[in-house]
Design an enzyme around this catalytic site. Structure first.
Site, PDB file in Angstrom:
ATOM      1  N   GLU A 295       0.834  -1.208   0.000  1.00 35.02           N
ATOM      2  CA  GLU A 295       0.000   0.000   0.000  1.00 35.02           C
ATOM      3  C   GLU A 295       0.867   1.256   0.000  1.00 35.02           C
ATOM      4  O   GLU A 295       0.559   2.234  -0.672  1.00 35.02           O
ATOM      5  CB  GLU A 295      -0.939   0.027   1.215  1.00 35.02           C
ATOM      6  CG  GLU A 295      -1.945  -1.104   1.270  1.00 35.02           C
ATOM      7  CD  GLU A 295      -3.073  -0.978   0.242  1.00 35.02           C
ATOM      8  OE1 GLU A 295      -3.117   0.019  -0.496  1.00 35.02           O
ATOM      9  OE2 GLU A 295      -3.907  -1.903   0.166  1.00 35.02           O
ATOM     10  N   ARG A 299       0.441   3.750  -3.241  1.00 33.11           N
ATOM     11  CA  ARG A 299      -0.205   5.044  -2.985  1.00 33.11           C
ATOM     12  C   ARG A 299       0.818   6.157  -2.786  1.00 33.11           C
ATOM     13  O   ARG A 299       0.697   7.229  -3.385  1.00 33.11           O
ATOM     14  CB  ARG A 299      -1.095   4.961  -1.747  1.00 33.11           C
ATOM     15  CG  ARG A 299      -2.169   3.911  -1.880  1.00 33.11           C
ATOM     16  CD  ARG A 299      -3.158   3.971  -0.742  1.00 33.11           C
ATOM     17  NE  ARG A 299      -3.920   2.726  -0.674  1.00 33.11           N
ATOM     18  CZ  ARG A 299      -5.187   2.625  -0.326  1.00 33.11           C
ATOM     19  NH1 ARG A 299      -5.878   3.697  -0.008  1.00 33.11           N
ATOM     20  NH2 ARG A 299      -5.796   1.460  -0.276  1.00 33.11           N
ATOM     21  N   ASP A 428      -4.611  -9.987  -8.313  1.00 38.59           N
ATOM     22  CA  ASP A 428      -4.904  -8.969  -9.338  1.00 38.59           C
ATOM     23  C   ASP A 428      -3.728  -8.190  -9.947  1.00 38.59           C
ATOM     24  O   ASP A 428      -3.343  -8.378 -11.099  1.00 38.59           O
ATOM     25  CB  ASP A 428      -5.987  -7.992  -8.827  1.00 38.59           C
ATOM     26  CG  ASP A 428      -5.709  -7.411  -7.436  1.00 38.59           C
ATOM     27  OD1 ASP A 428      -4.630  -7.662  -6.894  1.00 38.59           O
ATOM     28  OD2 ASP A 428      -6.578  -6.697  -6.912  1.00 38.59           O
ATOM     29  N   GLU A 562     -12.493  -0.063  -9.878  1.00 44.98           N
ATOM     30  CA  GLU A 562     -12.094  -1.011 -10.940  1.00 44.98           C
ATOM     31  C   GLU A 562     -13.048  -1.065 -12.131  1.00 44.98           C
ATOM     32  O   GLU A 562     -12.608  -1.203 -13.284  1.00 44.98           O
ATOM     33  CB  GLU A 562     -11.889  -2.414 -10.362  1.00 44.98           C
ATOM     34  CG  GLU A 562     -10.680  -2.551  -9.438  1.00 44.98           C
ATOM     35  CD  GLU A 562     -10.898  -1.994  -8.039  1.00 44.98           C
ATOM     36  OE1 GLU A 562     -12.073  -1.761  -7.672  1.00 44.98           O
ATOM     37  OE2 GLU A 562      -9.905  -1.771  -7.322  1.00 44.98           O
TER      38      GLU A 562
HETATM   39  C1  DMJ Z   1      -6.532   0.244  -4.917  1.00 39.98           C
HETATM   40  O1  DMJ Z   1      -5.805   0.582  -3.794  1.00 39.98           O
HETATM   41  C2  DMJ Z   1      -5.647  -0.387  -5.938  1.00 39.98           C
HETATM   42  O2  DMJ Z   1      -6.307  -0.359  -7.131  1.00 39.98           O
HETATM   43  C3  DMJ Z   1      -5.271  -1.792  -5.600  1.00 39.98           C
HETATM   44  O3  DMJ Z   1      -4.578  -2.434  -6.636  1.00 39.98           O
HETATM   45  C4  DMJ Z   1      -6.459  -2.630  -5.238  1.00 39.98           C
HETATM   46  N1  DMJ Z   1      -7.630  -1.876  -5.219  1.00 39.98           N
HETATM   47  C5  DMJ Z   1      -7.683  -0.652  -4.519  1.00 39.98           C
HETATM   48  C6  DMJ Z   1      -8.975   0.072  -4.749  1.00 39.98           C
HETATM   49  O4  DMJ Z   1     -10.050  -0.734  -4.885  1.00 39.98           O
END
Ligand code: DMJ
Length: 666
Positions: A295, A299, A428, A562
């Site tokens: 994270e 971010r 993902d 998404e």
């Molecule tokens: C985001 O922090 C990013 O897209 C991450 O890859 C997974 N999904 C969250 C938001 O849904």
């Protein structure tokens, strides 16, 4: 007679007879002290003068000055005392371009004078560059020369003052109409060019885009008013909020995550306000708590690098590097695959107990590549790229069950954990970063593209399904069993397949495009089959129900991006109006159900007409959801897919070799 005065005479006497000074072998103690004093004073004056030279004067006090002097002396090395002799025909690079030739023939210009001149030229160039930066509008397209000559190779890029596009385009290399160009260097200034353009010729699209900008203003202003500096906003109780992923400390996550969206929307004052908070307050080195490596990377590091690329402001780059360095201890495992959490103070790292008995998570350690590679290129520090290259090597060498990547990997034993596979949560963005690493590298990282195609080949073979009602989805797989469900998180894959189809024409591309279209449609259905027209966290496929959540724990919507992300990518790739229509449906639903006086909130159950609210404005709502909506209603020139690649948190990073905003250290 010996002198009795205060001032020494320096005349020595032996048995009362004056001794001629030339015959003296040593000094008297007082004389010695005096000579030492003279040398000491001279030394202090010389050394002290370093601190008063304007070049060495640090802005933040003595410690800096001492450090600067130390660094300069280190760099100067032996030449500090003995100037280096002219040495053959010595060719050195002048910063900012050009070459400096030093001759070793007497009578020719003094090499030091030439160096001074070179420094001066470099300074002038730097000043000119800053002027150019001030006058330039951001995201202005580089000057493009028509590619007349079919023989110019892509790698033989011409370096000039101006970004030039020229040469042949090869399949599997630079996209049509693109070429390698000169990168714009970082700028030390905060004179940001304005974001212009991106206005669609369609008046409805323009109006809708303005509406989305207003939504951003509402989200941002309320965050500023009620939660400034905190991680996130609670828009109903109007106070700060911190999810566990940020630790317990206020790190201004919404500021860092939302900043490039402000920039792209041309919200200059707000951008400046956020920029200054980051410059003055963002310091994770003081943290004593654990942070999520993933994270923090997507971010914070991603958000800061994006702002660096867009503006050239080196403050963003340096903060990103400072944060990424603090994540490095997490890589100190037996295999070099990082743990999920790192304690910023002690450097100790660990994994979540629930992750298959302390495994690292595929979507976490597999989602560092874009940011770490770019960081190495813009800082000149290879350590970041080395870490992600190592992850690539370890993972690539592993045997994969049915060619699939399990979500869990044990960093101590080097073995997979439970064989759960997913393109939703826990898997993902690993797949996303395989495709995007290839794109980011200007399509040179062929290995990444190959790994992506192989992974998708096996996923299509084992996990892709079409429901009785004709809806395409990618199920999860647990050992041999398929779980007929799709996460909201997995809905980004519509756009991902589309991007894969469009960027390389091969025998997979038309299949990829069908899947892209099918998945994006299914995800839209998951929204459309709720009364609020916003989709659940996960939806299932059974004989009785399709694209609907069945468990109460899956019915929430937390402002996730998404589905909208796929609308945006698919709109750019196909220009099919339905994607804009679907995006607008989402805007209306957000306004009706999620907007409150203090910002935007998530919903606890999308199958109720008036769902209870969760009172959290997620930072990714500003970073991703609103950004993708805004871009959906902009024209293609704004953060063009040919020049930028979005990290998994929607922070655009420049594509190497084709985007002049790449700004690598040269
Ligand atoms: C985001 O922090 C990013 O897209 C991450 O890859 C997974 N999904 C969250 C938001 O849904």
């Amino acid at each position: 007679m010996a002198s009795t005065g205060i001032i020494p005479t320096y005349q020595r006497f032996v048995n009362g007879v004056p001794v001629p000074s030339f015959s003296r072998r040593s000094f008297r103690p007082r004389e010695k002290y005096l000579i030492l004093l003279v040398f000491f004073t001279l030394g202090v004056v010389c050394f002290g003068s370093f601190f008063f030279l304007p070049e060495f004067r640090g802005s933040s006090g003595t410690v800096n000055s001492v450090y600067n002097v130390y660094k300069h002396m280190q760099q100067a090395g032996p030449e500090l005392l003995i100037p280096a002799p002219p040495h053959g025909d010595d060719v050195s690079e002048i910063p900012g371009g050009g070459k400096l030739i030093r001759h070793d023939v007497e009578g020719l210009p003094d090499p030091h004078k030439i160096e001074d001149r070179a420094k001066l030229l470099a300074k002038i160039e730097e000043a000119e560059e800053m002027d150019r930066m001030r006058n330039r509008k951001v995201l202005e397209r580089p000057i493009i020369l028509a590619a007349n000559s079919p023989s110019v190779s892509v790698s033989a890029a011409v370096k000039t003052d101006k970004p030039v596009l020229e040469g042949v385009i090869e399949e599997n290399n630079i996209p049509q109409g693109q070429e390698r160009i000169v990168t714009i260097p970082p700028a030390p200034s905060d004179h940001y060019p304005e974001t212009n353009g991106g206005e669609d010729p369609d008046p409805t699209a323009r109006e809708r885009r303005n509406k989305i900008k207003e939504m951003m203003r509402h989200a941002w202003d309320n965050y500023v008013r009620y939660a400034w500096g905190k991680n996130e906003l609670r828009p109903i109780t109007k106070r700060g909020h911190s999810a566990s992923i940020f630790g317990s400390t206020s790190l201004g996550a919404t500021i860092v995550d939302g900043l490039d969206t402000l920039y792209i929307m041309g919200m200059t004052d707000e951008f400046k306000q956020g920029r200054d908070w980051i410059a003055n307050n963002l310091d994770i080195t003081v943290l004593t708590t654990d942070l999520s490596v993933f994270e923090t990377n997507i971010r914070f590091v991603g958000g800061l690098l994006s702002c660096f690329a867009l503006t050239g402001d080196v403050m963003f780059r340096d903060k990103a590097a400072q944060i990424a360095e603090k994540l490095l201890p997490a890589f100190q495992t037996q295999t070099g695959i990082p743990n999920s959490l790192v304690n910023i103070k002690s450097g100790a790292s660990k994994n979540y107990g629930w992750a298959s008995g302390g495994c690292s998570i595929l979507s976490e350690f597999g989602t560092l590549h874009l940011e770490f590679s770019y960081l190495s290129d813009v800082t000149g520090n290879p350590v970041f790229r080395a870490k992600v290259d190592h992850i690539r090597r370890v993972i690539q060498a592993m045997d994969k069950p049915r060619g699939l990547y399990p979500n869990y990997f044990n960093p101590k034993t080097g073995k997979w954990g439970q064989h759960h596979m997913s393109i939703g949560g826990l898997g993902d963005s690993f797949y996303e970063y395989l495709l995007k690493a290839w794109l980011q590298s200007g399509r040179e990282d062929q290995e990444a593209r190959q790994m992506f195609d192989d992974a998708m080949h096996h996923m299509i073979q084992h996990m892709l399904k079409v429901s009785t009602g004709g809806l395409t989805y990618i199920s999860d797989m647990k050992f041999d069993r398929l779980e007929n469900k799709m996460d909201h998180l997995a809905c980004f894959s519509g756009g991902l397949f589309g991007l894969a189809a469009q960027t390389l024409k091969n025998d997979m591309s038309s299949r990829y495009m069908e899947i892209a279209d099918g998945i994006t449609n299914t995800c839209h259905e998951s929204y459309d089959r709720t009364p609020v027209k916003l989709g659940p966290e996960a939806f299932r496929f059974t004989d009785a129900s399709e694209a609907k959540a069945l468990k109460s724990s899956e019915k929430y919507y937390i402002l996730r991006p998404e589905v909208i992300e796929s609308y945006f990518i698919m709109w750019r790739l196909t220009k099919d109006q339905k994607y804009r229509d679907w995006g607008w449906e989402a805007v209306l639903a957000l306004e009706k159900h999620c907007r409150v006086a203090g910002g935007y909130t998530g919903l606890k159950n999308v199958y109720l007409d008036d769902p209870p609210k969760d009172d959290v404005q997620q930072s990714f709502f500003l970073a991703e959801t609103l950004k993708y909506l805004y871009l959906l209603f902009s024209d293609d020139s704004l953060i063009s897919l040919d020049e930028w690649v979005y990290n998994t948190e929607a922070h655009p990073l420049p594509i190497k070799g084709v985007n002049p905003y790449y700004r690598e250290q040269v």
